[in-house]
Design an enzyme around this catalytic site. Structure first.
Site, PDB file in Angstrom:
ATOM      1  N   ASP A 166       0.831  -1.210   0.000  1.00 42.08           N
ATOM      2  CA  ASP A 166       0.000   0.000   0.000  1.00 42.08           C
ATOM      3  C   ASP A 166       0.866   1.262   0.000  1.00 42.08           C
ATOM      4  O   ASP A 166       1.955   1.245  -0.585  1.00 42.08           O
ATOM      5  CB  ASP A 166      -0.930  -0.039   1.229  1.00 42.08           C
ATOM      6  CG  ASP A 166      -2.252   0.647   0.964  1.00 42.08           C
ATOM      7  OD1 ASP A 166      -2.265   1.874   0.863  1.00 42.08           O
ATOM      8  OD2 ASP A 166      -3.282  -0.047   0.863  1.00 42.08           O
ATOM      9  N   HIS A 200      -3.523   5.024   4.586  1.00 41.75           N
ATOM     10  CA  HIS A 200      -4.321   3.881   4.152  1.00 41.75           C
ATOM     11  C   HIS A 200      -3.705   2.545   4.566  1.00 41.75           C
ATOM     12  O   HIS A 200      -4.385   1.679   5.143  1.00 41.75           O
ATOM     13  CB  HIS A 200      -4.462   3.977   2.622  1.00 41.75           C
ATOM     14  CG  HIS A 200      -5.472   3.071   2.032  1.00 41.75           C
ATOM     15  ND1 HIS A 200      -5.129   1.948   1.310  1.00 41.75           N
ATOM     16  CD2 HIS A 200      -6.823   3.103   2.042  1.00 41.75           C
ATOM     17  CE1 HIS A 200      -6.230   1.351   0.891  1.00 41.75           C
ATOM     18  NE2 HIS A 200      -7.272   2.040   1.318  1.00 41.75           N
ATOM     19  N   SER A 208     -11.535  -1.628   0.662  1.00 43.93           N
ATOM     20  CA  SER A 208     -10.206  -1.567   1.282  1.00 43.93           C
ATOM     21  C   SER A 208     -10.223  -2.113   2.698  1.00 43.93           C
ATOM     22  O   SER A 208      -9.239  -2.674   3.163  1.00 43.93           O
ATOM     23  CB  SER A 208      -9.734  -0.113   1.372  1.00 43.93           C
ATOM     24  OG  SER A 208      -9.078   0.270   0.212  1.00 43.93           O
TER      25      SER A 208
END
Lengths: 104, 644
Positions: free
Chosen positions: B46, B87, B265
């Site tokens: 990520d 994230h 996600s």
């Protein structure tokens, strides 16, 4: 243009090519392939930035650092494509382009 | 009986839903039996992982981590107001947030190790993806990827040549040959009428495609449908519904904890965490075993919008929810007694050239391909897993096409859903759609591809140029599958979920990982600079020695009185190099001098004759001359002379 200067990261920001080589001597040893890759990259006016991760026979060729006008870059691109396309050990090659990927 | 002092744990409804019992991943019973992902490493591919945060640090695996954006081993996210690179840290927290540290939340597999590969914070190429998918693949067991091509309802993209090769290489050589587990999020393009069959990562047979459902089990507005969806798990939904509570970064405005993680996600890392639990109890599960266990244990549930269809093998699938909700208890119990599926068998049809027009709806183009017993004899393929169709279609508005694949049983998969926003004029060029809806069904029989044009053009414009069918499966028969289903159901009581029960595991392969240190251009530059400096310094030093030796040579003959050690430069004294030279002058008896000089010649010995022949005298020579005023160029030979 691809922003990779090495298989493990970004680098010069110039164009780069992924090249899949097969050993001309048939044994396919990494060392032989590495030497072939070095020679081929040199012939194409590029630098062999090393193997792409764990993919045997796959190498990343990058353009040496330095700013070049667009026309020159295009000429280099055509020359590189010609060298790679005409080499008997090149099984496959592709200029690296930026991918659009989004977090979800 | 599970209690944690983490302040946000009570709000982690997806782990233990007290408000709506049952609407969670059913993991607490697994934890009670000490199944926490111990011995398993999950890597989050990520925008980085803030591994110093206290919910991550104790479980962080630097060995499995890397930063492909900066090309160094540390995947620490770089603060970025625009992109908000929190994230990866949030995803990592969902998987392996440390419990009982009085901080934030708890991860699904809180006993597992968590690594990070930072790759989304900069230019990304095919080769970088390929590196990421195999990075430290003997250390990392599960790759959690909560990203993909744009979910704008008009993109058709996926892994390119190298990315595909890396995924394939990962399942062959990763995890000592058991195969890396790639978990991917199905996509957030629901509001754009997007579909995950247009995402090559979701379509890949090597990935576990995970979708999202909200707390009420419904498909959220953002979620996508597709025939290649394997299963779903929880995530956020509408504003009124709760999102996922997890660790966050503490950079910029971050507090180290968030209650607002959502999207597919947030679903994929929960699945990755559950798979980590499976691998703890059965480390030799192959990548295909993991997929099979998900298919066998995911649970169908009532949802008005979900169109469940039960296939010939008894598995229920919907394009919205795959085979259903992941259930940690069921997954782990099944994993515990799972013996490996037989080798992967496949069948590839010839490229079927059609060049047929695609009619307007409600009419359709139907093409068939029959797979006979003879066709499958060589591979031994009997029952299906993934079915893939590669098509080349020309059409001036790609989004108007609808493609359906019918397996021999009649099971229909909508592999190419119409997309109102996709007005691409190039159609499909060797695009591979896949479906899992025929899982466990017989492979033999006639496959039907039905294509129609649902656009409002008044004439037929699309042409199916060619297509190719690829079947993946195994030699398992329908009976084998039913037996396995029964066996798993018998294990769901938890009776095997204790340390005394363990099926033998074959040893893994010893696969060397190519991870030699690659010299980057910057490192190379530094080395060259250091090298140049070293050479320069060596030359300077030699010059200095040379000059001082010449001074000494000038003092060789001290006809009377003591012969002093010549003055050295201040620099040499400061650097302590003075001691490295042997004094050539001595007040000793010449005999003693001879005796002492019988050893191997020193640098000074070797230099002296040359120096004597040279007539270039430096300033220091004059200074030496003061120390040794009787020096002469003619070398003394007599013993009465003092020898230098």
């Amino acid at each position: 243009l691809a922003g990779t200067g090495g298989p493990d990261g970004q680098g010069t920001g110039g164009p780069s090519w992924a090249v899949h080589l097969e050993s001309l001597e048939g044994d396919g040893e990494e060392e032989t392939l590495e030497q072939q890759a070095d020679a081929l990259a040199q012939a194409a006016g590029l630098v062999n930035a090393g193997r792409i991760g764990e993919l045997q026979g796959h190498y990343l060729f990058v353009q040496p650092a330095g700013h070049r006008p667009a026309l020159e870059v295009e000429a280099i691109r055509q020359q590189v494509e010609a060298v790679l396309a005409g080499h008997e050990a090149v099984r496959w090659h592709s200029e690296q382009r930026l991918l659009r990927r989004a977090k979800r | 009986s599970v209690h944690f002092n983490d302040p946000k744990y009570p709000q982690q409804w997806h782990l233990n839903n007290r408000r709506s019992p049952g609407r969670d991943i059913n993991v607490t019973g697994v934890w009670e039996r000490n199944v926490t992902g111990r011995g398993v490493t999950v890597v989050v591919v990520d925008d980085g992982v803030e591994h110093t945060i206290q919910d991550i640090a104790p479980n962080y695996s630097p060995e499995g981590s890397y930063d492909l954006n900066s090309n160094d081993p540390d995947p620490m996210p770089h603060p970025d107001v625009e992109n908000g690179n929190h994230h990866g840290t949030r995803c990592a927290g969902e998987i392996a947030a440390v419990p009982n540290n009085s901080f934030c939340a708890v991860g699904v597999a809180y006993g597992s190790r968590i690594a990070g590969i930072r790759v989304l914070d900069g230019p990304l190429t095919d080769s970088m993806e390929a590196v990421a998918f195999n990075k430290h693949y003997q250390i990392n067991d599960i790759y959690s990827c909560s990203w993909g091509p744009d979910d704008d309802g008009k993109t058709v993209d996926g892994p390119h040549q190298l990315g595909k090769a890396a995924l394939q290489h990962g399942v062959i050589a990763g995890r000592q040959g058991f195969g890396s587990i790639f978990v991917v999020a199905s996509g957030n393009g629901g509001q754009h009428n997007d579909n995950c069959n247009y995402d090559g990562y979701a379509n890949s047979i090597y990935t576990v495609t995970i979708g999202a459902v909200d707390e009420e089990g419904r498909m959220p507005f953002y979620a996508e449908e597709c025939a290649s969806m394997l299963a779903v798990t929880f995530s956020g939904g509408d504003k009124m519904l709760r999102s996922i509570v997890t660790t966050d970064w503490d950079l910029q405005k971050g507090t180290g904890c968030t209650e607002g993680h959502t999207g597919t996600s947030a679903a994929a890392p929960l699945a990755a965490g559950m798979i980590a639990l499976m691998l703890q109890v059965r480390p030799c599960l192959t990548w295909r075993d993991v997929q099979h266990i998900i298919v066998f244990t995911a649970t169908r549930y009532e949802d008005r919008r979900a169109e469940w269809v039960t296939n010939e093998a008894g598995f229920s699938h919907s394009h919205q929810h795959g085979f259903g909700l992941l259930n940690a208890w069921r997954l782990v119990n099944a994993a515990k007694i799972w013996t490996s599926v037989p080798y992967l068998a496949s069948y590839v049809s010839p490229v079927l050239k059609e060049n047929k027009a695609i009619p307007q709806s409600p009419r359709s183009l139907e093409v068939l391909w029959n797979v006979s017993r003879m066709d499958l004899e060589m591979s031994g393929l009997k029952t299906l897993e993934h079915v893939a169709v590669t098509v080349s279609i020309t059409h001036p508005r790609r989004g108007s096409l609808e493609l359906k694949l019918f397996c021999p049983s009649g099971m229909m998969s909508l592999i190419g859903a119409p997309r109102s926003m996709d007005s691409d004029p190039n159609g499909f060029n060797d695009w591979t759609f896949s479906t899992v809806r025929c899982w466990g069904e017989r492979a033999r029989g006639t496959y039907r591809l039905v294509i129609r044009d649902v656009g409002d053009e008044s004439f037929q414009v699309g042409i199916l140029r060619q297509w190719q069918l690829t079947l993946y499966g195994s030699v398992w028969s329908a009976v084998d599958i039913r037996d396995r289903q029964r066996l798993l159901e018998s294990a769901m009581s938890g009776k095997y979920l204790h340390d005394d029960f363990a099926l033998p595991c074959p040893p893994g392969l010893k696969i060397p990982e190519e991870d030699g240190y690659t010299i980057t251009p910057n490192t190379l530059k530094t080395l060259v600079l250091v090298g140049c400096f070293t050479v320069f310094w060596t030359v300077y030093y030699m010059l200095e020695v040379y000059l001082s030796q010449r001074n000494v040579a000038s003092n060789q003959v001290c006809r009377s009185g003591p012969c002093h050690w010549p003055h050295r430069s201040r620099k040499a004294k400061e650097e302590g190099t003075e001691l490295e030279s042997v004094p050539l002058c001595s007040s000793k008896d010449p005999d003693e001098v001879e005796t002492e000089s019988r050893g191997p010649p020193t640098t000074s010995d070797l230099l002296a004759p040359d120096l004597l022949e040279q007539g270039d005298w430096s300033l220091s020579q004059n200074k030496s001359a003061l120390d040794c005023p009787h020096q002469h160029l003619d070398v003394p030979h007599g013993k009465e002379e003092q020898i230098c």
